[in-house]
Design a protein around this motif. Structure first.
Motif, PDB file in Angstrom:
ATOM      1  N   TRP A   1      50.086  42.357  41.200  1.00 10.33           N
ATOM      2  CA  TRP A   1      49.396  40.629  40.463  1.00 10.33           C
ATOM      3  C   TRP A   1      48.965  40.558  39.802  1.00 10.33           C
ATOM      4  O   TRP A   1      49.186  39.138  39.175  1.00 10.33           O
ATOM      5  CB  TRP A   1      48.577  41.371  41.801  1.00 10.33           C
ATOM      6  CG  TRP A   1      47.094  40.233  41.706  1.00 10.33           C
ATOM      7  CD1 TRP A   1      47.366  39.234  42.364  1.00 10.33           C
ATOM      8  CD2 TRP A   1      46.086  40.314  41.268  1.00 10.33           C
ATOM      9  NE1 TRP A   1      46.305  38.244  42.148  1.00 10.33           N
ATOM     10  CE2 TRP A   1      45.500  38.534  41.457  1.00 10.33           C
ATOM     11  CE3 TRP A   1      45.844  40.977  40.189  1.00 10.33           C
ATOM     12  CZ2 TRP A   1      44.821  38.186  40.870  1.00 10.33           C
ATOM     13  CZ3 TRP A   1      44.369  40.216  39.194  1.00 10.33           C
ATOM     14  CH2 TRP A   1      43.800  38.967  39.957  1.00 10.33           C
TER      15      TRP A   1
ATOM     16  N   PRO B   1      45.090  41.554  45.462  1.00 16.45           N
ATOM     17  CA  PRO B   1      44.947  42.242  46.061  1.00 16.45           C
ATOM     18  C   PRO B   1      43.879  43.738  46.441  1.00 16.45           C
ATOM     19  O   PRO B   1      43.700  44.352  45.287  1.00 16.45           O
ATOM     20  CB  PRO B   1      46.150  42.970  45.950  1.00 16.45           C
ATOM     21  CG  PRO B   1      45.850  42.723  44.423  1.00 16.45           C
ATOM     22  CD  PRO B   1      45.466  41.354  44.565  1.00 16.45           C
ATOM     23  N   HIS B   2      43.499  44.526  47.133  1.00 20.21           N
ATOM     24  CA  HIS B   2      42.616  46.173  46.695  1.00 20.21           C
ATOM     25  C   HIS B   2      41.633  45.747  46.005  1.00 20.21           C
ATOM     26  O   HIS B   2      41.726  46.521  45.326  1.00 20.21           O
ATOM     27  CB  HIS B   2      43.981  46.526  46.562  1.00 20.21           C
ATOM     28  CG  HIS B   2      45.348  47.112  47.425  1.00 20.21           C
ATOM     29  ND1 HIS B   2      44.537  47.554  49.112  1.00 20.21           N
ATOM     30  CD2 HIS B   2      46.645  47.228  47.232  1.00 20.21           C
ATOM     31  CE1 HIS B   2      46.394  48.112  49.538  1.00 20.21           C
ATOM     32  NE2 HIS B   2      47.168  47.218  48.237  1.00 20.21           N
TER      33      HIS B   2
ATOM     34  N   GLN C   1      48.702  51.210  46.511  1.00 19.32           N
ATOM     35  CA  GLN C   1      48.304  50.507  46.475  1.00 19.32           C
ATOM     36  C   GLN C   1      47.538  50.142  44.771  1.00 19.32           C
ATOM     37  O   GLN C   1      47.325  48.808  44.733  1.00 19.32           O
ATOM     38  CB  GLN C   1      46.754  50.959  46.604  1.00 19.32           C
ATOM     39  CG  GLN C   1      46.640  50.757  47.973  1.00 19.32           C
ATOM     40  CD  GLN C   1      45.158  51.304  48.329  1.00 19.32           C
ATOM     41  OE1 GLN C   1      44.327  52.057  47.671  1.00 19.32           O
ATOM     42  NE2 GLN C   1      44.488  51.128  49.219  1.00 19.32           N
TER      43      GLN C   1
ATOM     44  N   GLU D   1      50.449  47.391  43.498  1.00 21.13           N
ATOM     45  CA  GLU D   1      50.641  46.183  44.561  1.00 21.13           C
ATOM     46  C   GLU D   1      49.500  45.363  43.274  1.00 21.13           C
ATOM     47  O   GLU D   1      49.357  44.526  43.018  1.00 21.13           O
ATOM     48  CB  GLU D   1      49.998  46.287  45.799  1.00 21.13           C
ATOM     49  CG  GLU D   1      51.354  46.341  46.797  1.00 21.13           C
ATOM     50  CD  GLU D   1      50.155  47.025  48.126  1.00 21.13           C
ATOM     51  OE1 GLU D   1      49.302  45.938  48.489  1.00 21.13           O
ATOM     52  OE2 GLU D   1      50.740  47.079  49.375  1.00 21.13           O
TER      53      GLU D   1
END
Length: 538
Positions: A171, A3-4, A164, A167
Motif C-alpha cells: 500500500w 490495510p491492517h 500482513q 500488504e
C-alpha cells in the motif's frame, strides 16, 4: 483504504513503548524525521514507558515488530560507517541472537516435519540454541553415525504476520509510486512484490536446501569457499553439516591467528564476482551471521557460506549490462556508460544524454580514485537513484537485489580490510568475463550446440505455420465480426439520437400549443397518441 490498521497501531505502540524517538538527538535528525519522532511520543505507551534508558531497546523493539523489522536491522548492522556504535551493537545481535522460542514446540515441529521420533533422528540433540534469527533458529546435534550437525527449524506462526506487513508495504509502495517519480523509476511496487516472494520462499527450507546443494556444487574443490552438506530437509526443518569457523565480523580472531586480512578481503570479493558472473547464482543475504571463515588453516582460510535461502539471479542480458557498466565506470568512460544504459532500454526517448553523462561523471567518478575506506557506497547509490529520478531512467527490479547485496559486500569489506582496492581487483575479472562472453567463436559453438534442437523443431515448422495462418485467419474473421457489430451499434445510436431529437421537438411544440390554447388539450392528446404509435413503428 489503509490495510491492517490494527497492525499499524501495534507497530506504533511498540515504537512508543521502547521510546525509539530517543535513539538519536532530535537536533541531529532531518525535519521530516523529527515529525515522525513527535508522532511516536503522542502514543500513551510512551508516557509511562520505562525503556527510555534500556541499552537494548532497539533490538527488543525490532524483535517484537517481527521478521521484516529484524531483516531491516540485519541490513543496517553491516554499515558501521553509517550507524553510531551504541546503535550498531544492538543491530549486530539481530544477526543470530534474536529471542528463541520454546524448545518443546521446536522438538515437536521437528518430529512432525521429518515424520520420525527425535531419538530416531539424532543420537544427541542440544536444547540450547546455537543461533536464533528472524525466520528460524538453529540447534546443534549428532547423527547416530557420529557426524556433528546443525538443525535449522522455522519459527511457527510467522507467515500471517509477514503477509500482513507486506500488504502494508505494498500500500505504501503504491502511494509513493503515484506521487514520486523516483518510486516509479525504481518500480517500487514490483520490488516489494519480488521481496515478498523472496521472504516467503525463505519459510520453505526445501528451497534453501536445494540452493545450498547447488552452491556446494558450484564451489566443489574450491580453495576460496566451502559450502556445508545437507543431510535431511523438509519444509520446516533442514539438517546440515556442522562447520568450524567464526563470523566474518570477528576481526579480533583473524588478528590473533595471524590471518592476512587483505588476502581474505580479496578472496571475498573474488567469490562475489564469481557467483554473479560465472555462476549467475549469488548469495543475496550476506550479513555477518551468514558469512563465516574457517579457522583450521589460518595461512589459507576459506569462506563458509551459510543460510542460502535468499539467492539472486540475473538474465544473460542483465549480466552483460552490469559487467559493461562496471568496466565503463572503472575506465572513467561515462559516455560509454550512458550508451550501455541506452542499449539496455533504461533511458526514455528525448533524454539529454550529454547532461546525463556529466551527472554520472560528477557522482560516480570519484568512486574510481578512492580506496574502500573513503567510499560511501550507500550515499553514492542514493545520488544515482536521484539522477535516475531526474532523468526518468527505468531501473529493472531484478537489479535491486544485486544492489542490496553490493551494500552488504561493501559494508563487510570495509570492516575486514578498509584499504582494499575494489576496482583494481574487479577490473581483470570483469574484463576476462566480458571477453569470454563476447567471443564470436564461443557464440558460434553455442549456436552449433543448439542445431539438434533447431532441426527437431524444424519438423514441427509446417504445422506451426498452418496453425499461425489459421490463427491469423480466425483473428481476421473475429476483427471483421467486431467491426460489423460496432458499425451496427453506431447505426443504432444514430437512429436513437435522431428519434430522441424528433420526439423532443414535437413535445415542445405540443406543450406550447397546450399552454397557449388550453381547450386544445384533447386534440393535443389525440395527436400525441398517434405520434407514439408511429414512434413504435419506427
Amino acid at each position: 483504504m489503509i490495510p491492517h490498521v490494527s497492525r499499524l497501531l501495534e507497530l506504533w505502540r511498540i515504537a512508543a513503548h521502547y521510546r525509539l524517538d530517543t535513539l538519536f538527538p532530535a537536533e541531529d535528525l532531518p525535519e521530516k524525521a523529527q515529525r515522525i519522532m513527535a508522532i511516536i511520543r503522542l502514543h500513551p505507551a510512551a508516557w509511562s514507558s520505562k525503556e527510555r534508558h534500556n541499552p537494548l531497546k532497539l533490538k527488543l523493539a525490532l524483535e517484537e515488530m517481527g521478521p521484516l523489522a529484524i531483516k531491516l536491522g540485519q541490513l543496517l548492522s553491516t554499515r558501521r560507517d553509517l550507524i553510531p556504535p551504541e546503535v550498531l551493537s544492538q543491530l549486530v545481535l539481530l544477526q543470530d541472537r534474536v529471542k528463541p522460542y520454546a524448545v518443546d514446540v521446536l522438538k515437536q515441529r521437528i518430529q512432525d516435519s521429518l515424520k520420525a521420533d527425535l531419538n530416531t533422528l539424532f543420537a544427541r540433540f542440544d536444547e540450547q540454541p546455537l543461533a536464533a534469527a528472524s525466520v528460524a533458529q538453529v540447534h546443534t546435534a549428532a547423527l547416530h553415525d557420529g557426524r556433528e550437525v546443525v538443525v535449522k527449524v522455522t519459527r511457527p506462526d510467522i507467515r500471517q504476520q509477514i503477509l500482513q506487513d507486506f500488504e502494508i508495504l505494498q500500500w505504501l509502495g503504491d502511494k509513493l509510486e503515484s506521487r514520486l517519480e523516483a518510486a516509479r523509476a525504481l518500480h517500487l511496487s514490483e520490488i516489494i512484490q519480488d521481496y515478498r516472494q523472496t521472504i516467503l520462499n525463505e519459510l520453505d527450507l526445501t528451497l534453501e536446501a536445494e540452493n545450498t546443494r547447488l552452491m556446494r556444487h558450484n564451489f566443489t574443490g574450491s580453495s576460496m569457499m566451502y559450502v556445508p552438506e545437507v543431510y535431511m530437509d523438509s519444509k520446516d526443518v533442514m539438517v546440515a553439516e556442522r562447520i568450524t569457523g567464526v563470523p566474518i565480523s570477528d576481526t579480533a580472531t583473524f588478528d590473533r591467528l595471524g590471518m592476512d586480512r587483505a588476502d581474505l578481503a580479496e578472496k571475498g570479493l573474488t567469490i562475489f564476482f564469481t557467483q554473479v558472473f560465472r555462476d549467475n547464482f549469488f548469495h543475496a543475504d550476506m550479513h555477518p551471521g551468514n558469512v563465516f571463515v574457517e579457522t583450521l588453516n589460518p595461512s589459507n582460510p576459506r569462506y563458509i557460506a551459510l543460510d542460502c535461502a535468499i539467492m539472486g539471479e540475473l538474465s544473460k542480458q542483465d549480466q552483460m549490462t552490469v559487467a559493461r557498466m562496471l568496466l565503463a565506470v572503472m575506465n572513467s568512460n561515462f559516455m560509454q556508460l550512458i550508451q550501455i544504459v541506452h542499449q539496455a532500454g533504461w533511458i526514455p526517448p528525448g533524454t539529454d544524454q550529454d547532461a546525463l553523462a556529466r551527472e554520472m561523471r560528477r557522482t560516480v567518478g570519484p568512486m574510481v580514485s578512492k580506496p574502500m575506506d573513503q567510499l560511501d557506497f550507500a550515499g553514492i547509490l542514493l545520488q544515482v537513484m536521484d539522477i535516475a529520478r531526474r532523468f526518468r531512467l527505468e531501473i529493472p527490479p531484478q537489479l535491486m537485489l544485486l544492489l542490496k547485496t553490493l551494500v552488504h559486500v561493501e559494508g563487510l569489506g570495509t570492516d575486514l580490510y578498509p584499504q582494499l582496492d575494489i576496482w583494481k581487483l574487479a577490473k581483470p575479472i570483469l574484463t576476462e568475463w566480458v571477453k569470454a562472453n563476447m567471443n564470436p567463436i564461443k557464440n558460434i559453438k553455442e549456436i552449433g550446440q543448439q542445431i539438434p534442437d533447431l532441426l527437431l523443431g524444424a519438423q514441427d515448422l509446417p504445422s506451426l505455420m498452418i496453425d499461425s495462418l489459421n490463427g491469423l485467419k480466425n483473428q481476421s474473421a473475429w476483427q471483421e465480426r467486431q467491426l460489423r457489430e460496432m458499425q451496427n451499434l453506431r447505426l443504432q445510436m444514430q437512429q436513437q439520437q435522431r428519434r430522441s431529437w424528433i420526439f423532443a421537438s414535437i413535445m415542445a411544440i405540443l406543450l406550447a400549443i397546450a399552454i397557449i390554447a388550453p381547450w386544445y388539450v384533447s386534440v393535443v392528446l389525440l395527436v400525441l397518441s398517434g405520434l407514439l404509435a408511429l414512434w413504435r413503428l419506427a
